[in-house]
Scaffold this motif. Structure first.
Motif, PDB file in Angstrom:
ATOM      1  N   ILE A  17       0.840  -1.205   0.000  1.00 29.71           N
ATOM      2  CA  ILE A  17       0.000   0.000   0.000  1.00 29.71           C
ATOM      3  C   ILE A  17       0.873   1.252   0.000  1.00 29.71           C
ATOM      4  CG2 ILE A  17      -1.653   1.340   1.355  1.00 29.71           C
ATOM      5  CD1 ILE A  17      -2.746  -1.382   2.379  1.00 29.71           C
ATOM      6  N   SER A  21       1.220   3.891  -3.065  1.00 34.09           N
ATOM      7  CA  SER A  21       0.869   5.289  -2.831  1.00 34.09           C
ATOM      8  C   SER A  21       2.048   6.215  -3.150  1.00 34.09           C
ATOM      9  CB  SER A  21       0.428   5.482  -1.366  1.00 34.09           C
ATOM     10  OG  SER A  21      -0.696   4.687  -1.074  1.00 34.09           O
ATOM     11  N   GLU A  22       3.245   5.799  -2.771  1.00 31.22           N
ATOM     12  CA  GLU A  22       4.419   6.634  -3.039  1.00 31.22           C
ATOM     13  C   GLU A  22       4.689   6.747  -4.537  1.00 31.22           C
ATOM     14  OE1 GLU A  22       7.642   9.137  -2.236  1.00 31.22           O
ATOM     15  OE2 GLU A  22       5.855   8.546  -1.087  1.00 31.22           O
ATOM     16  N   ALA A  24       2.408   6.564  -6.824  1.00 34.17           N
ATOM     17  CA  ALA A  24       1.342   7.436  -7.321  1.00 34.17           C
ATOM     18  C   ALA A  24       1.672   8.899  -7.041  1.00 34.17           C
ATOM     19  CB  ALA A  24       0.010   7.056  -6.684  1.00 34.17           C
ATOM     20  N   ARG A  25       2.183   9.195  -5.837  1.00 36.41           N
ATOM     21  CA  ARG A  25       2.550  10.575  -5.503  1.00 36.41           C
ATOM     22  C   ARG A  25       3.670  11.075  -6.400  1.00 36.41           C
ATOM     23  NH1 ARG A  25       1.266   9.084   0.018  1.00 36.41           N
ATOM     24  NH2 ARG A  25       3.240   7.974   0.106  1.00 36.41           N
ATOM     25  N   ILE A  45      -4.329  10.626  -2.417  1.00 44.06           N
ATOM     26  CA  ILE A  45      -3.436   9.470  -2.359  1.00 44.06           C
ATOM     27  C   ILE A  45      -3.013   9.181  -0.916  1.00 44.06           C
ATOM     28  CG2 ILE A  45      -1.191   8.571  -3.064  1.00 44.06           C
ATOM     29  CD1 ILE A  45      -1.516  10.358  -5.617  1.00 44.06           C
ATOM     30  N   SER A  46      -2.623  10.226  -0.203  1.00 41.09           N
ATOM     31  CA  SER A  46      -2.098  10.037   1.149  1.00 41.09           C
ATOM     32  C   SER A  46      -3.188   9.612   2.125  1.00 41.09           C
ATOM     33  CB  SER A  46      -1.419  11.324   1.626  1.00 41.09           C
ATOM     34  OG  SER A  46      -0.303  11.632   0.804  1.00 41.09           O
ATOM     35  N   PHE A  48      -5.848   7.936   1.300  1.00 40.73           N
ATOM     36  CA  PHE A  48      -6.088   6.529   0.957  1.00 40.73           C
ATOM     37  C   PHE A  48      -5.060   5.639   1.638  1.00 40.73           C
ATOM     38  CE2 PHE A  48      -5.070   2.796  -1.546  1.00 40.73           C
ATOM     39  CZ  PHE A  48      -6.317   2.207  -1.701  1.00 40.73           C
ATOM     40  N   GLN A  49      -3.793   6.027   1.593  1.00 47.80           N
ATOM     41  CA  GLN A  49      -2.731   5.255   2.244  1.00 47.80           C
ATOM     42  C   GLN A  49      -3.003   5.108   3.734  1.00 47.80           C
ATOM     43  OE1 GLN A  49       1.410   6.481   1.515  1.00 47.80           O
ATOM     44  NE2 GLN A  49       1.816   6.271   3.682  1.00 47.80           N
ATOM     45  N   HIS A  82       3.961   7.286   7.499  1.00 50.32           N
ATOM     46  CA  HIS A  82       2.988   8.253   7.003  1.00 50.32           C
ATOM     47  C   HIS A  82       3.534   9.671   7.096  1.00 50.32           C
ATOM     48  CE1 HIS A  82       0.158   5.132   6.524  1.00 50.32           C
ATOM     49  NE2 HIS A  82      -0.370   5.127   7.733  1.00 50.32           N
ATOM     50  N   CYS A  91      -4.664  14.991   5.549  1.00 48.90           N
ATOM     51  CA  CYS A  91      -5.302  13.694   5.787  1.00 48.90           C
ATOM     52  C   CYS A  91      -6.274  13.671   6.961  1.00 48.90           C
ATOM     53  CB  CYS A  91      -4.252  12.586   5.981  1.00 48.90           C
ATOM     54  SG  CYS A  91      -3.114  12.425   4.596  1.00 48.90           S
ATOM     55  N   ALA A 120     -11.297   9.662  -0.428  1.00 53.06           N
ATOM     56  CA  ALA A 120     -10.235   8.662  -0.271  1.00 53.06           C
ATOM     57  C   ALA A 120     -10.580   7.661   0.820  1.00 53.06           C
ATOM     58  CB  ALA A 120      -8.916   9.361   0.052  1.00 53.06           C
TER      59      ALA A 120
END
Length: 278
Positions: A17, A21-22, A24-25, A45-46, A48-49, A82, A91, A120
């Motif tokens: 995960i 996510s990283e 994607a970022r 994205i974050s 969601f992570q 995180h 977030c 998210a």
């Protein structure tokens, strides 16, 4: 007690995960480096992570019977990850509201961020059952017997007490963020992660110690045992009041007594450097 094989699979899923996510970022930042809306993509994205990882940790703790010391260790470690990877994403709706009050965010930006966080959170809630359906571990296969849903209410106290727990956790969390600049920069993320871990230890048995409305919406609201309004009271109103209390203490009460402002307005709710977003 969680079997070692189950724990290994869950750790691998958590790693997957975070890596996904990283990637994607980094891809978003590479393809759209100068777009004003990129912060909203990072928020999506974050968050969601955060939510997806917490779904897996909750499953390990509640269904897998993970030992408390291991669960707390994982909570600390994933909180550090995180904090190091979110790249300016808040977030948490309470963090966005805090920054709106401080003037770091405009009203439009704050509301858009909160919308991204809730979207998210819902996405993580819908995606994780697909990962569990692969039955990569006995724990995931066992979870399928419940339809990938929780079976009990996460609120293990009277509603007022539960809301007070979430209020207190949010108050402590935001207070720590206001004062984290006093800690050497390299230790700020671990310091915040330590505070989160302590709060989970102290309040987790009563409410899960979520103190984040978006995260609660993802992992707690689908659970049976309480109505949407009751969950909203505990997991939304509680944290918002906790954040507000901390904000008023450091922005109004203490300055009125000392004559000096005590809130570093260049920091976000995690105690990290931030700039005004329009």
């Amino acid at each position: 007690m969680a079997e070692m094989a189950d724990l290994t699979v869950s750790l691998s899923l958590l790693l997957g995960i975070v890596v996904f996510s990283e990637v994607a970022r980094r891809t978003a930042l590479y393809l759209f480096p100068n777009r004003n809306w990129i912060i909203y993509a990072l928020e999506l994205i974050s968050t969601f992570q955060l939510c997806a990882c917490t779904h897996e940790l909750k499953l390990l703790a509640e269904t897998g019977g993970l030992e408390p010391r291991i669960a707390l260790t994982l909570t600390f470690l994933i909180s550090v990850v995180h904090g190091l990877s979110f790249r300016g994403a808040i977030c948490s709706p309470t963090g966005a509201l805090e920054q709106l009050y401080l003037g770091t965010l405009t009203r439009r930006c704050a509301l858009t961020r909160i919308s991204c966080q809730l979207i998210a959170a819902e996405a993580a809630r819908r995606v994780m059952p697909h990962a569990w359906a692969l039955a990569l571990s006995d724990l995931h296969a066992q979870h399928s017997l419940t339809g990938f849903s929780c079976t009990n209410s996460p609120v293990n106290a009277p509603l007022l007490q539960a809301a007070a727990v979430e209020l207190g956790c949010a108050f402590v969390m935001h207070t720590a963020a206001f004062n984290v600049e006093k800690v050497e920069e390299n230790y700020r993320v671990p310091a915040i992660a330590a505070v989160i871990t302590i709060l989970v230890y102290e309040g987790g048995h009563l409410t899960g110690a979520v103190f984040n409305p978006a995260l609660a919406f993802s992992i707690q609201f689908p659970c049976p045992g309480n109505t949407f309004a009751e969950y909203s009271f505990v997991y939304w109103i509680g944290p918002i009041l906790g954040m507000t209390g901390s904000l008023l203490l450091f922005d109004k009460v203490i300055p009125a007594i000392s004559g000096k402002s005590t809130i570093p307005k260049h920091l976000n709710s995690d105690g990290l450097e931030t700039k005004k977003m329009k």
